[in-house]
Design an enzyme around this catalytic site. Structure first.
Site, short mmCIF file in Angstrom:
data_model
loop_
_atom_site.label_atom_id
_atom_site.label_comp_id
_atom_site.label_asym_id
_atom_site.label_seq_id
_atom_site.Cartn_x
_atom_site.Cartn_y
_atom_site.Cartn_z
CD GLN A 213 -2.96 -1.05 0.12
OE1 GLN A 213 -3.13 -0.04 -0.55
NE2 GLN A 213 -3.64 -2.16 -0.12
CB CYS A 374 -6.93 -9.68 3.67
SG CYS A 374 -7.88 -10.30 2.29
N1 7TS Z 1 -0.15 -6.53 2.00
C1 7TS Z 1 -0.97 -5.46 2.05
C2 7TS Z 1 -0.67 -4.35 3.02
C3 7TS Z 1 -2.07 -5.41 1.20
O1 7TS Z 1 -2.87 -4.33 1.25
C4 7TS Z 1 -2.31 -6.47 0.31
C5 7TS Z 1 -3.53 -6.49 -0.57
C6 7TS Z 1 -1.40 -7.53 0.27
C7 7TS Z 1 -0.35 -7.53 1.15
C8 7TS Z 1 -1.55 -8.63 -0.70
O2 7TS Z 1 -1.31 -8.17 -2.00
P1 7TS Z 1 -1.48 -9.14 -3.25
O3 7TS Z 1 -1.25 -8.25 -4.43
O4 7TS Z 1 -0.46 -10.19 -3.12
O5 7TS Z 1 -2.88 -9.66 -3.18
N2 7TS Z 1 -4.61 -5.75 -0.06
C9 7TS Z 1 -5.89 -5.80 -0.47
C10 7TS Z 1 -6.87 -4.97 0.07
O6 7TS Z 1 -6.66 -4.11 0.91
N3 7TS Z 1 -8.04 -5.25 -0.52
O7 7TS Z 1 -7.85 -6.23 -1.40
C11 7TS Z 1 -6.51 -6.59 -1.37
#
Ligand code: 7TS
Length: 415
Positions: A213, A374
């Site tokens: 993020q 999540c």
């Molecule tokens: N870490 C953080 C802080 C995140 O916000 C997310 C995804 C992930 C890890 C995982 O990322 P990915 O690209 O491997 O899926 N966050 C979110 C969310 O806030 N709403 O949907 C996915």
């Protein structure tokens, strides 16, 4: 995050025009112009990225790193160019410190498995915070089950800020790694990562930062932060899904073993023994998401053309406006009120469930996320089952926020 640039009038970029670059935003949902406020889940792609991916599929597709033929060489060059761009984007010292993954989750799992297998033993502690995404909790629990290492959790205060004294106190000779989010997806808290790293390094403890993020919203300088690992996803940065980055300091990537076995990551294979490829290929197995990598390369150009500082300033301005407007709605409580905060507005009503708010907003063409994001422990910390979350991007505007406010008021009327 916003530094020198403070007001809209300081922008050299016309942010209202930028919206036209994103075809998906130009549509009606439920008979109303779409307001897309779910950028923390995934951001949208500008036309230039979509065109680049189409061009790759239409005329450039071939497998990478293995063909002598022209198409394969061209695909390899374009795919590898993304690595150089990422190195520059986050100011990594070496290009081979940039490992391609399929996303933040994959990057964290890679470190948990490779680092954990090599260094964790019974009694070790993995220091995380109370506001991590599940990716930065469960990956460590899984390797902990195999190695005997255990999670230790640093609490946050009522604003969602890390309690510094608790962090300092938690670091000890058993701490094997600190794994912490740069920006919380559920609350928007920006953690003081440079200080967190400096404190851990006093004890020679490495630090992994979950940058999912943070990388989309601000300029990241991994050498300045001095973190040991940094993980992020392309699809939250105007790029496609299925592609992500693990930055790792050379000294760690050299020491830890590969996570997966297969093609690409090998040097020499016999039935008795296999030796591994050089960095970063030691960690990259099988045919990678080539189109996504090339698309991400174009997304980086796009973000650089606007400028990460301008993006940060624009989002800060929208966040300030959004916070002000939401605070005026009676009964609405914002969850996550850290002084240093990124463009996430999580909120609850005592008497309306977040899902109901989300459904009423959807009926008005407004896309937000509802639920635990999540990050169930973050919800537990604030004693709420779920929140409604509007997450902003630089291509949003004040009209989007006004529509959100109107939509919430309508939900209030209905419940
Ligand atoms: N870490 C953080 C802080 C995140 O916000 C997310 C995804 C992930 C890890 C995982 O990322 P990915 O690209 O491997 O899926 N966050 C979110 C969310 O806030 N709403 O949907 C996915």
């Amino acid at each position: 995050m916003a530094e020198a640039i403070k007001t809209i009038s300081d922008y050299t970029v016309n942010f209202d025009k930028i919206r036209d670059d994103f075809p998906v935003l130009n549509q009606q949902v439920m008979g109303k112009p779409l307001v897309y406020l779910d950028n923390a889940a995934s951001s949208q792609m500008p036309q230039t990225v979509i065109d680049r991916i189409n061009r790759y599929h239409s005329s450039e597709h071939a497998n990478v790193h293995r063909g002598i033929h022209t198409l394969s060489q061209k695909a390899t060059d374009e795919f590898e160019l993304a690595r150089k761009k990422v190195q520059k984007l986050i100011n990594a010292e070496y290009e081979h410190e940039i490992v391609y993954t399929t996303g933040t989750t994959d990057s964290i799992n890679l470190v948990a498995n490779s680092f954990g297998r090599k260094f964790f033993s019974e009694g070790d502690e993995i220091l995380i915070s109370e506001i991590e995404h599940h990716a930065n909790i469960v990956s460590w629990q899984l390797i902990g089950e195999q190695t005997g290492a255990k999670l230790k959790v640093i609490p946050v205060n009522d604003d969602g800020e890390l309690i510094w004294e608790e962090y300092v106190e938690a670091l000890n000779e058993n701490t094997a790694i600190v794994a912490i989010t740069h920006v919380s997806n559920a609350l928007g808290t920006i953690n003081p990562v440079k200080e967190i790293v400096a404190e851990a390094h006093k004890h020679d403890i490495p630090v992994l930062l979950d940058g999912a993020q943070a990388a989309p919203h601000s300029k990241i300088d991994v050498q300045d932060i001095d973190c040991d690992f940094y993980a992020f996803s392309a699809h939250k940065m105007c790029g496609p899904t299925g592609f992500g980055i693990l930055y790792g300091k050379e000294k760690w990537l050299e020491q830890i073993p590969p996570f997966r076995g297969g093609g690409e990551m090998i040097d020499k294979v016999t039935f008795e023994e296999t030796t591994y490829n050089r960095l970063p290929y030691k960690f990259e197995t099988g045919t990678p998401p080539i189109a996504a990598g090339i698309g991400y390369s174009t997304a980086i150009d796009y973000l650089n053309d606007i400028g990460m500082e301008q993006i940060a300033a624009r989002e800060q301005e929208l966040l300030d406006y959004g916070t002000e407007q939401l605070q005026k709605i009676e009964g609405l409580r914002i969850i996550g009120t850290a002084k240093e905060k990124a463009s996430v507005l999580s909120f609850v009503f005592d008497d309306i469930h977040a899902t109901d708010v989300g459904t009423i907003l959807d009926q008005q063409g407004i896309a937000i996320r509802t639920g635990h994001h999540c990050a169930q422990p973050s919800m537990r910390r604030f004693d709420v089952p779920a929140t409604a979350r509007a997450s902003l991007s630089f291509y949003n505007n004040k009209v989007d926020i006004d529509r959100l406010v109107e939509g919430i008021k309508k939900a209030k009327e209905l419940f």
